[in-house]
Design a protein around this motif. Structure first.
Motif, short mmCIF file in Angstrom:
data_model
loop_
_atom_site.label_atom_id
_atom_site.label_comp_id
_atom_site.label_asym_id
_atom_site.label_seq_id
_atom_site.Cartn_x
_atom_site.Cartn_y
_atom_site.Cartn_z
N VAL A 186 38.79 50.58 73.68
CA VAL A 186 37.48 50.69 74.73
C VAL A 186 36.91 51.83 74.58
CG1 VAL A 186 39.18 51.94 76.29
CG2 VAL A 186 37.65 50.23 77.18
N GLN A 187 37.12 53.06 73.87
CA GLN A 187 36.36 53.97 73.65
C GLN A 187 35.55 53.87 72.62
OE1 GLN A 187 39.75 54.38 73.60
NE2 GLN A 187 40.57 55.84 75.14
N ASP A 188 35.37 52.94 71.95
CA ASP A 188 34.45 52.62 70.66
C ASP A 188 33.22 52.44 71.37
OD1 ASP A 188 33.27 51.74 68.73
OD2 ASP A 188 34.86 50.55 67.89
N HIS A 189 32.22 52.99 70.76
CA HIS A 189 30.77 52.91 71.42
C HIS A 189 30.30 51.19 71.29
CE1 HIS A 189 28.80 52.92 67.28
NE2 HIS A 189 29.70 53.53 67.02
N GLN A 219 31.83 49.05 72.07
CA GLN A 219 32.16 47.90 73.24
C GLN A 219 31.42 48.30 74.36
OE1 GLN A 219 34.31 46.03 72.71
NE2 GLN A 219 34.73 46.42 70.62
#
Lengths: 608, 278
Positions: free
Chosen positions: B93-96, B98
């Motif tokens: 969820v912290q992946d840019h 996303q």
């Protein structure tokens, strides 16, 4: 504990594959072949993949079609907890020369090279992220794309048009940098960027050209030059988070302000005629300076809330606002007449969308929602005859949204469906959707491990103030892999049918009679592919696509192909490939391409 | 006093041991999984997920090992897409990438992460053109039309223009240049502008207003078989719609006036002429 070190698997750090080919091309109608297929003959590095993977470092190199008009090289490098870098280089050749296109004399059997483009483009993209596994990640990205080449473009003026050789060049450089911030529940990103953009076109011709329209008008000499250069800054920020288990959100905001300054000069000699007064003259001089700016602000915010475990509610708000304002005083040097011109294009666009998704058991997901678009646009003044045509345009549109996903037989059967319906409102242009219905159904069926079938149906019906446009697209596709676990034979076949019809009415300006403009296109498309392992180390592939279009512009495009791969051992194999291209419409060509080469793998495991 | 500190330290240590034990309850470790799942164990060390262990995604494996029953594990094949996605997003969820997943048509239509990504293999990204075509067969077919982006020749790939994780709402296009430029302008730089004289549809709508972006039977990938057909759909007698009608000397019965772009050369936008003549 991580799996890799525990298993103690031997890992060879280097692996890769190199594919060298020599291609022969036999063709007729070379310009048409290049306009559509655009492949070169001669030796080329068809593909290269190489990977080094150490304990901390990873480097991979990927390249394809080196030597062809369209080629790409990409390098990825990473050192754990230190950096992550990507560099890509790409060339694109853009060639277009169809004698039938944009030729006003074609109906009279005259084939002129009215428009011709032969451009090559290079793109470089570099991306660097520092400490990619940490909570604070600085990054920088540089993109440079530049192209140029020759062409032929119509020069329009003095009541006639002349096809003139042109030299074209443009470039775009974008540099952006910023920082990413991460935590368990939050992600944020702030970046600042800068762009520089140039575009230049030079027409320089000293040989006498005859006008296309009137016999006694000629262009003896022309020098025309555009030069446009612009810069701009942009700022972008993104935030996303899930502060509570049932709540997530994401939002972004972008502000940019590109500015453009241009100069234009024209010096032409010949025999011309003023289209209004019909007076002849021999010299045409013109110069102008213009500028344009486009401040723009865009943003979006989405919130997702899960009131219950199997239900999700989502709302999205989008806003986009910009204004292009420009000024361009043009001076006709001969008459010293200044024609001040100002342009304006302003848009305010807002959209709200709410949707609810629910899961009913293990098999069914259903969603439904509503979208409202509210937009105003102020357009450049229409310098045309009918006052009814407005320079302000609006969109006010409600749309209903629906969809469902059905999963059966432990995922072997899956059907997605979506539907969108808007009962009308307003649209900027008649090409836009007004009163429309859109539907799409896609079914994927895995009959067995060896047979998969995919089918889809897509429908669009648009009624735009009495004028209609509709699309009906049906596709069916099957994939069959008989034999042991797909090792022996694979067969893939597909069929697509697309039927498009558009009916618009227009008033002929000379007599104001309402006339219909009809367009229909009925496309049947087949594709098939067989992959057969004849015996150990010998693999034969054959297939191709047939595209058959009827209607306003009947077109045939056939591309059968066959490939034989003979492996001498697990690392070296020989490749022979044949392709046939056949195109037939107003223009046509046939071409055979034969390529032969060698494919070498190295390392423990070839790169994917 | 030192005794109290010692007791407190032992207490904390015991509590820590208990917490770890509670967290490890029912877990067997990845070594045990590798005994049977040899194929996955062979490819997993080259996978970006190698920092995690099997039970991070599949749940504690003790019950499965004892009963040899797959139902004791959290398996994703055939699961509801949201269950799959929620599991992946626990970490990603912290992946840019996303950041716009809510707007993604894939996400909204229940396409799960493992539809495109191989979780155990060395190359997690299966995002090649063939994968996209496995669902978007109708789109793939349009590339086989004679005038189109050269996908088959390898000049372009689906993800050059499309962001499968989500992009601007209701637009699957990968927006470049800091989020304002359409991907078209990355290659077709000369159409980027802003122009002093803009052809409004290019700004207020997408390039797809006039062009079939994947492939067309018409030259220059136009949506209609001749230029005038296309222009007249807006430049006609349509009250309430932007775009004026052609002036009276445009006698549309004559072939010349049906080739609009022979005169209106700079139809995307001009630096010098309000009617796009130069």
């Amino acid at each position: 504990m991580a799996l890799a070190p525990m298993l103690g698997l031997a890992q060879e750090p280097f692996s890769g594959e190199v594919d060298l080919r020599n291609r022969l091309v036999f063709r007729n109608e070379y310009p048409v072949f290049r306009s559509i297929v655009n492949l070169n003959r001669g030796p080329r590095l068809f593909g290269i993949q190489s990977r080094y993977e150490g304990d901390k470092d990873k480097i991979s190199l990927t390249g394809n079609s080196l030597g062809d008009p369209n080629s790409m090289v990409r390098i990825d490098a990473r050192r754990s907890e230190v950096y992550e870098a990507t560099f890509s280089y790409r060339t694109i050749a853009y060639f277009n020369n169809l004698p039938s296109y944009g030729n006003p004399l074609l109906a009279q059997g005259v084939s002129t090279s009215q428009r011709f483009l032969d451009l090559s483009r290079r793109q470089y993209d570099f991306d660097l992220r520092l400490r990619p596994d940490s909570r604070v990640i600085p990054f920088v990205n540089v993109l440079r794309t530049a192209g140029g080449g020759n062409g032929i473009t119509p020069f329009v003026g003095s009541g006639d048009e002349f096809p003139v050789p042109a030299r074209l060049q443009d470039s775009l450089t974008t540099v952006r940098g910023g920082v990413e911030l991460r935590s368990q529940k939050w992600f944020g990103n702030v970046e600042q960027g800068w762009t520089n953009y140039t575009d230049q076109q030079d027409l320089d011709n000293t040989s006498r050209l005859q006008g296309n329209r009137i016999d006694n008008l000629v262009l003896d000499r022309i020098r025309e030059r555009y030069h446009a250069e612009g810069t701009g800054w942009f700022t972008r920020s993104v935030v996303q988070g899930h502060p509570f288990e049932r709540l997530s959100f994401t939002g972004h905001l972008i502000y940019s302000r590109p500015k453009m300054e241009t100069s234009y000069s024209l010096d032409a000699q010949g025999v011309f005629r003023d289209p209004n007064t019909l007076r002849p003259y021999t010299s045409l001089l013109e110069s102008s300076f213009a500028n344009a700016s486009q401040p723009r602000t865009s943003g979006a915010w989405t919130t997702e809330y899960r009131p219950w475990k199997r239900w999700r509610a989502r709302h999205t708000w989008v806003s986009d606002m910009y204004r292009i304002s420009s000024a361009s005083p043009t001076t006709a040097v001969l008459t010293q007449q200044v024609d001040p011109a100002r342009g304006i294009l302003e848009l305010q666009y807002h959209q709200s969308e709410a949707e609810m998704t629910g899961e009913f058991g293990k098999h069914l997901t259903v969603r439904g929602g509503h979208r409202y678009i509210h937009s105003n646009a102020e357009l450049p003044p229409a310098n045309l005859t009918f006052p009814e045509s407005t320079n302000r345009a609006q969109i006010r549109r409600h749309a209903g949204l629906g969809g469902a996903t059905l999963t059966l037989w432990k995922g072997r059967w899956q059907t997605h469906g979506s539907y969108e319906w808007s009962p009308g409102g307003r649209t900027y242009f008649r090409m836009g959707l007004l009163n429309y219905r859109k539907a799409h159904v896609l079914t994927r069926l895995r009959v067995s491990d060896r047979l998969r079938i995919t089918a889809s149906q897509r429908e669009l019906q648009n009624d735009n103030m009495g004028d209609t446009a509709s699309n009906h697209i049906t596709t069916v596709n099957a994939e069959w892999t008989p034999g042991a676990a797909g090792q022996r034979v694979t067969l893939v076949g597909g069929y697509a049918r697309e039927y498009m019809i558009s009916r618009a009415t227009f008033a002929n300006p000379t007599n104001l009679q309402i006339q219909p403009a009809l367009f229909d296109d009925r496309l049947n498309h087949f594709n098939g592919y067989a992959d057969v392992r004849l015996r150990r180390g010998v693999q034969w592939q054959a297939g191709g696509a047939l595209s058959h279009s009827e209607g306003s512009r009947p077109t045939r495009f056939y591309t059968p192909q066959s490939q034989l791969v003979v492996a001498s051992n697990s690392r070296v194999s020989g490749v022979m490939e044949w392709r046939w291209y056949r195109y037939r419409a107003v223009d046509e060509f046939r071409a055979h391409t034969v390529s032969m080469g060698i494919r070498v793998r190295f390392g423990a495991r070839a790169a994917n | 006093m030192p005794n109290r500190c010692l007791i407190a330290a032992v207490g904390v240590w015991l509590f820590g041991l208990g917490a770890v034990g509670w967290a490890q309850k029912g877990r067997v470790g990845s070594e045990r999984c590798a005994v049977c799942h040899v194929k996955q164990a062979e490819t997993f060390p080259k996978n970006p997920h190698k920092k995690a262990d099997c039970e991070s995604c599949h749940g504690p494996g003790l019950a499965h090992v004892e009963a040899l029953n797959p139902d004791q594990l959290k398996l994703f094949h055939g699961s509801q897409p949201n269950q799959v996605n929620d599991s992946c997003l626990t970490c990603h969820v912290q992946d840019h990438r996303q950041e716009r997943r809510f707007e993604s048509a894939h996400s909204r239509n229940g396409v799960a992460c493992n539809s495109c990504h191989r979780v155990h293999s060395p190359d997690v990204r299966r995002t090649n053109d063939a994968l996209c075509a496995s669902c978007h067969r109708d789109i793939r077919a349009t590339f086989e039309r004679p005038f189109g982006h050269k996908l088959a020749q390898g000049a372009i790939h689906c993800t050059d223009c499309h962001e499968p994780h989500g992009s601007q709402p209701n637009s699957p296009l990968r927006i470049s240049g800091g989020g304002h430029d359409l991907p078209c302008f990355k290659c077709h730089t000369d159409k980027r502008g802003p122009f002093p004289f803009e052809h409004a549809p290019m700004r207020t709508q997408l390039c797809s207003t006039c062009h079939d972006l994947h492939g067309s039977a018409n030259p220059r990938m136009l949506a209609r078989h001749n230029v005038s057909q296309l222009c007249l759909e807006c430049h006609s007698f349509s009250p309430g719609v932007a775009g004026g009608s052609p002036p009276a000397f445009h006698d549309l019965r004559i072939e010349r006036y049906r080739q609009c772009t022979v005169c209106h050369v700079k139809i995307h936008g001009s630096y010098a002429h309000r009617d796009f003549l130069r």
